[in-house]
Scaffold this motif. Structure first.
Motif, PDB file in Angstrom:
ATOM      1  N   ASP A 138       0.821  -1.211   0.000  1.00 58.48           N
ATOM      2  CA  ASP A 138       0.000   0.000   0.000  1.00 58.48           C
ATOM      3  C   ASP A 138       0.857   1.264   0.000  1.00 58.48           C
ATOM      4  O   ASP A 138       0.484   2.286  -0.578  1.00 58.48           O
ATOM      5  CB  ASP A 138      -0.976   0.002   1.183  1.00 58.48           C
ATOM      6  N   GLU A 139       2.037   1.200   0.633  1.00 59.05           N
ATOM      7  CA  GLU A 139       2.940   2.358   0.632  1.00 59.05           C
ATOM      8  C   GLU A 139       3.481   2.623  -0.772  1.00 59.05           C
ATOM      9  O   GLU A 139       3.523   3.778  -1.219  1.00 59.05           O
ATOM     10  CB  GLU A 139       4.111   2.118   1.584  1.00 59.05           C
ATOM     11  N   LEU A 140       3.897   1.575  -1.458  1.00 58.67           N
ATOM     12  CA  LEU A 140       4.415   1.745  -2.815  1.00 58.67           C
ATOM     13  C   LEU A 140       3.323   2.233  -3.751  1.00 58.67           C
ATOM     14  O   LEU A 140       3.533   3.137  -4.566  1.00 58.67           O
ATOM     15  CB  LEU A 140       4.990   0.420  -3.322  1.00 58.67           C
ATOM     16  N   SER A 141       2.128   1.660  -3.619  1.00 58.80           N
ATOM     17  CA  SER A 141       1.010   2.075  -4.466  1.00 58.80           C
ATOM     18  C   SER A 141       0.695   3.556  -4.271  1.00 58.80           C
ATOM     19  O   SER A 141       0.510   4.303  -5.242  1.00 58.80           O
ATOM     20  CB  SER A 141      -0.216   1.216  -4.151  1.00 58.80           C
ATOM     21  N   ALA A 142       0.655   3.989  -3.013  1.00 61.35           N
ATOM     22  CA  ALA A 142       0.359   5.395  -2.719  1.00 61.35           C
ATOM     23  C   ALA A 142       1.443   6.312  -3.275  1.00 61.35           C
ATOM     24  O   ALA A 142       1.148   7.391  -3.813  1.00 61.35           O
ATOM     25  CB  ALA A 142       0.227   5.593  -1.209  1.00 61.35           C
ATOM     26  N   ALA A 143       2.715   5.898  -3.172  1.00 62.06           N
ATOM     27  CA  ALA A 143       3.810   6.725  -3.673  1.00 62.06           C
ATOM     28  C   ALA A 143       3.736   6.873  -5.186  1.00 62.06           C
ATOM     29  O   ALA A 143       3.935   7.967  -5.730  1.00 62.06           O
ATOM     30  CB  ALA A 143       5.153   6.111  -3.274  1.00 62.06           C
ATOM     31  N   LEU A 144       3.417   5.783  -5.879  1.00 61.52           N
ATOM     32  CA  LEU A 144       3.319   5.844  -7.338  1.00 61.52           C
ATOM     33  C   LEU A 144       2.208   6.787  -7.781  1.00 61.52           C
ATOM     34  O   LEU A 144       2.330   7.490  -8.794  1.00 61.52           O
ATOM     35  CB  LEU A 144       3.068   4.445  -7.906  1.00 61.52           C
ATOM     36  N   TRP A 145       1.130   6.825  -7.024  1.00 60.98           N
ATOM     37  CA  TRP A 145       0.019   7.702  -7.376  1.00 60.98           C
ATOM     38  C   TRP A 145       0.292   9.153  -6.980  1.00 60.98           C
ATOM     39  O   TRP A 145       0.114  10.078  -7.777  1.00 60.98           O
ATOM     40  CB  TRP A 145      -1.267   7.221  -6.709  1.00 60.98           C
ATOM     41  N   GLU A 146       0.767   9.357  -5.750  1.00 58.55           N
ATOM     42  CA  GLU A 146       0.932  10.719  -5.238  1.00 58.55           C
ATOM     43  C   GLU A 146       2.139  11.441  -5.830  1.00 58.55           C
ATOM     44  O   GLU A 146       2.111  12.670  -6.002  1.00 58.55           O
ATOM     45  CB  GLU A 146       1.064  10.676  -3.713  1.00 58.55           C
ATOM     46  N   LEU A 147       3.203  10.699  -6.141  1.00 57.04           N
ATOM     47  CA  LEU A 147       4.434  11.340  -6.605  1.00 57.04           C
ATOM     48  C   LEU A 147       4.594  11.321  -8.120  1.00 57.04           C
ATOM     49  O   LEU A 147       5.469  12.016  -8.652  1.00 57.04           O
ATOM     50  CB  LEU A 147       5.653  10.660  -5.965  1.00 57.04           C
ATOM     51  N   ALA A 148       3.777  10.512  -8.799  1.00 54.68           N
ATOM     52  CA  ALA A 148       3.971  10.413 -10.250  1.00 54.68           C
ATOM     53  C   ALA A 148       2.666  10.288 -11.025  1.00 54.68           C
ATOM     54  O   ALA A 148       2.699  10.129 -12.254  1.00 54.68           O
ATOM     55  CB  ALA A 148       4.882   9.225 -10.572  1.00 54.68           C
ATOM     56  N   ASP A 149       1.524  10.325 -10.351  1.00 54.82           N
ATOM     57  CA  ASP A 149       0.230  10.214 -11.033  1.00 54.82           C
ATOM     58  C   ASP A 149       0.147   8.952 -11.897  1.00 54.82           C
ATOM     59  O   ASP A 149      -0.423   8.977 -12.994  1.00 54.82           O
ATOM     60  CB  ASP A 149      -0.043  11.453 -11.908  1.00 54.82           C
ATOM     61  N   GLU A 150       0.738   7.861 -11.403  1.00 57.06           N
ATOM     62  CA  GLU A 150       0.750   6.611 -12.154  1.00 57.06           C
ATOM     63  C   GLU A 150      -0.628   5.945 -12.082  1.00 57.06           C
ATOM     64  O   GLU A 150      -1.065   5.536 -11.007  1.00 57.06           O
ATOM     65  CB  GLU A 150       1.823   5.663 -11.598  1.00 57.06           C
ATOM     66  N   PRO A 151      -1.347   5.812 -13.210  1.00 51.44           N
ATOM     67  CA  PRO A 151      -2.702   5.259 -13.169  1.00 51.44           C
ATOM     68  C   PRO A 151      -2.747   3.778 -12.797  1.00 51.44           C
ATOM     69  O   PRO A 151      -3.741   3.307 -12.237  1.00 51.44           O
ATOM     70  CB  PRO A 151      -3.230   5.482 -14.595  1.00 51.44           C
ATOM     71  N   ASP A 152      -1.670   3.031 -13.080  1.00 53.33           N
ATOM     72  CA  ASP A 152      -1.646   1.593 -12.781  1.00 53.33           C
ATOM     73  C   ASP A 152      -0.880   1.309 -11.495  1.00 53.33           C
ATOM     74  O   ASP A 152      -0.223   0.269 -11.366  1.00 53.33           O
ATOM     75  CB  ASP A 152      -1.009   0.832 -13.946  1.00 53.33           C
ATOM     76  N   HIS A 153      -0.960   2.225 -10.532  1.00 57.05           N
ATOM     77  CA  HIS A 153      -0.148   2.111  -9.317  1.00 57.05           C
ATOM     78  C   HIS A 153      -0.431   0.846  -8.519  1.00 57.05           C
ATOM     79  O   HIS A 153       0.493   0.193  -8.009  1.00 57.05           O
ATOM     80  CB  HIS A 153      -0.344   3.347  -8.430  1.00 57.05           C
ATOM     81  N   GLU A 154      -1.694   0.459  -8.422  1.00 59.13           N
ATOM     82  CA  GLU A 154      -2.028  -0.729  -7.625  1.00 59.13           C
ATOM     83  C   GLU A 154      -1.468  -1.998  -8.270  1.00 59.13           C
ATOM     84  O   GLU A 154      -0.900  -2.858  -7.591  1.00 59.13           O
ATOM     85  CB  GLU A 154      -3.537  -0.834  -7.453  1.00 59.13           C
ATOM     86  N   ARG A 155      -1.619  -2.113  -9.583  1.00 57.80           N
ATOM     87  CA  ARG A 155      -1.159  -3.307 -10.279  1.00 57.80           C
ATOM     88  C   ARG A 155       0.367  -3.405 -10.252  1.00 57.80           C
ATOM     89  O   ARG A 155       0.928  -4.476 -10.046  1.00 57.80           O
ATOM     90  CB  ARG A 155      -1.664  -3.284 -11.729  1.00 57.80           C
ATOM     91  N   ILE A 156       1.037  -2.278 -10.413  1.00 57.53           N
ATOM     92  CA  ILE A 156       2.506  -2.278 -10.372  1.00 57.53           C
ATOM     93  C   ILE A 156       2.992  -2.680  -8.982  1.00 57.53           C
ATOM     94  O   ILE A 156       3.902  -3.509  -8.835  1.00 57.53           O
ATOM     95  CB  ILE A 156       3.064  -0.898 -10.768  1.00 57.53           C
ATOM     96  N   ALA A 157       2.387  -2.109  -7.944  1.00 56.24           N
ATOM     97  CA  ALA A 157       2.790  -2.431  -6.566  1.00 56.24           C
ATOM     98  C   ALA A 157       2.597  -3.913  -6.282  1.00 56.24           C
ATOM     99  O   ALA A 157       3.438  -4.562  -5.645  1.00 56.24           O
ATOM    100  CB  ALA A 157       2.002  -1.580  -5.583  1.00 56.24           C
ATOM    101  N   ARG A 158       1.496  -4.474  -6.768  1.00 55.27           N
ATOM    102  CA  ARG A 158       1.218  -5.895  -6.528  1.00 55.27           C
ATOM    103  C   ARG A 158       2.273  -6.776  -7.204  1.00 55.27           C
ATOM    104  O   ARG A 158       2.766  -7.741  -6.611  1.00 55.27           O
ATOM    105  CB  ARG A 158      -0.182  -6.242  -7.031  1.00 55.27           C
TER     106      ARG A 158
END
Length: 380
Positions: A220-240
């Motif tokens: 969840d920390e990685l997913s949040a960072a990908l979204w908040e710091l880079a607006d990555e739309p696939d943040h959840e899938r990448i983190a998983r």
């Protein structure tokens, strides 16, 4: 062959033909062999040729928004300038031309390799450079403005000001993000073009690398960072997928991370190459992930917040501050600090953001996401 005059037996030995320089194999893989522009002595004109094609030559950095920055910040003869992100000295050189021999530039950078290289170039250009100490940074003749260099982060601008014995700067400037030299060098791990260690530290003296973060962050920390710091739309899938991947083997190479991101987006390397051929300006699928990790590794947002807090007190009356940002998280913080400064009477003016022209983006694609904001200190 009949009809040809006989050649002297020793002519080839006396006048050997220069052999063309060759690399091992038909497609060199090593970064330093792959790009001719990295060898300007052997291939003169290659850097200009690459620039004419609208690309940044490997190992070089093209400063962005130069004319707009000089127009807004208006460095004048005899003034004091703080370049908080010296890099290769592209913007600093423009400042130095304006402040002249009576002026002074204080340059900051945490990247020792870049700082020493820039110190050498400035000394070779005849500038009086003080610090940082490097065994091969030979001093040149003193013919122009004094330059003081500090290996430190811009969050420490206030300490640098005091160490220089100054009361304030006329201009404070910062160009956020990563330089082209850092991005292109596979040893640093900032880029996704070539395989290298997942490092991403701007200062090698710092502790955690990107590999360390990927090994320790919760999903969840990685997913949040990908979204908040880079607006990555696939943040959840990448983190998983990162969690799954590190369970099989440590993630230590940039190529491993690129492969995981492509899988998360349902792409293969070949599919991405075809997509890029159809859309040459398309953002690499891993660009946002690499950006978020770099920001985390270097704690960039906290450092920016500290700079924005101390900068008004490091400016002389009517001094100017200008900051180039490259993503929404940075720009929001800069815009908010300038807005609050206006409301509190710290800044007299704070203009709307300036973006690169289409012509600049075409000639330097890495400038496309740049945003420049600036403000002027009050007289009191």
């Amino acid at each position: 062959m009949a009809g040809e005059p006989p050649q002297p037996e020793d002519s080839a030995a006396e006048h050997p033909r220069p052999r063309r320089r060759r690399y091992s194999g038909t497609h060199p893989r090593r970064y330093e062999q792959r790009y001719k522009e990295l060898q300007p002595d052997d291939y003169p004109g290659m850097q200009a040729h690459v620039r004419a094609q609208g690309r940044t030559p490997a190992g070089t950095h093209v400063p962005v928004l130069v004319d707009e920055i000089i127009s807004a910040l208006a460095p004048a003869a005899g003034e004091l300038v703080a370049d908080c992100t010296l890099g290769s000295g592209g913007h600093a050189s423009e400042f130095l031309q304006r402040i002249g021999p009576a002026g002074r530039l204080v340059g900051l950078d945490v990247d020792g390799e870049q700082l020493w290289a820039t110190a050498r170039r400035l000394k070779q250009a005849g500038l009086a450079v003080r610090g940082p100490e490097s065994p091969d940074a030979a001093a040149g003749p003193v013919t122009a403005a004094l330059v003081s260099l500090h290996r430190c982060h811009f969050a420490g601008l206030g300490k640098v000001l005091r160490s220089e014995g100054l009361t304030g700067f006329d201009v404070v400037f910062a160009d956020l993000g990563v330089s082209s030299m850092q991005l292109d060098d596979p040893r640093r791990g900032f880029g996704f073009k070539h395989d290298g260690p997942l490092d991403m530290r701007m200062d090698e003296r710092a502790g955690r690398t990107a590999a360390d973060l990927l090994a320790s962050l919760a999903e969840d920390e990685l997913s949040a960072a990908l979204w908040e710091l880079a607006d990555e739309p696939d943040h959840e899938r990448i983190a998983r997928l990162v969690m799954t991947g590190r369970g099989r083997a440590p993630l230590t190479r940039t190529r491993q991370l690129v492969g995981l991101v492509l899988r998360a987006k349902g792409l293969t390397q070949e599919a991405w190459r075809r997509q890029r051929a159809d859309q040459p300006t398309a953002l690499h699928p891993a660009a946002r992930t690499f950006q978020a990790l770099r920001i985390l590794v270097n704690d960039e947002l906290h450092a920016l917040e500290q700079l924005l807090r101390v900068a008004p007190y490091c400016l002389r009356p009517e001094g100017r501050i200008g900051i180039i940002s490259f993503h929404s998280g940075e720009d929001r913080r800069v815009a908010e600090a300038f807005r609050c400064g206006l409301e509190e009477g710290v800044y007299a003016t704070a203009d709307e953001p300036i973006r690169p022209t289409p012509h600049e983006v075409a000639s330097n694609p890495r400038s496309r996401s740049a945003l420049f904001r600036w403000a002027r200190r009050t007289r009191g």
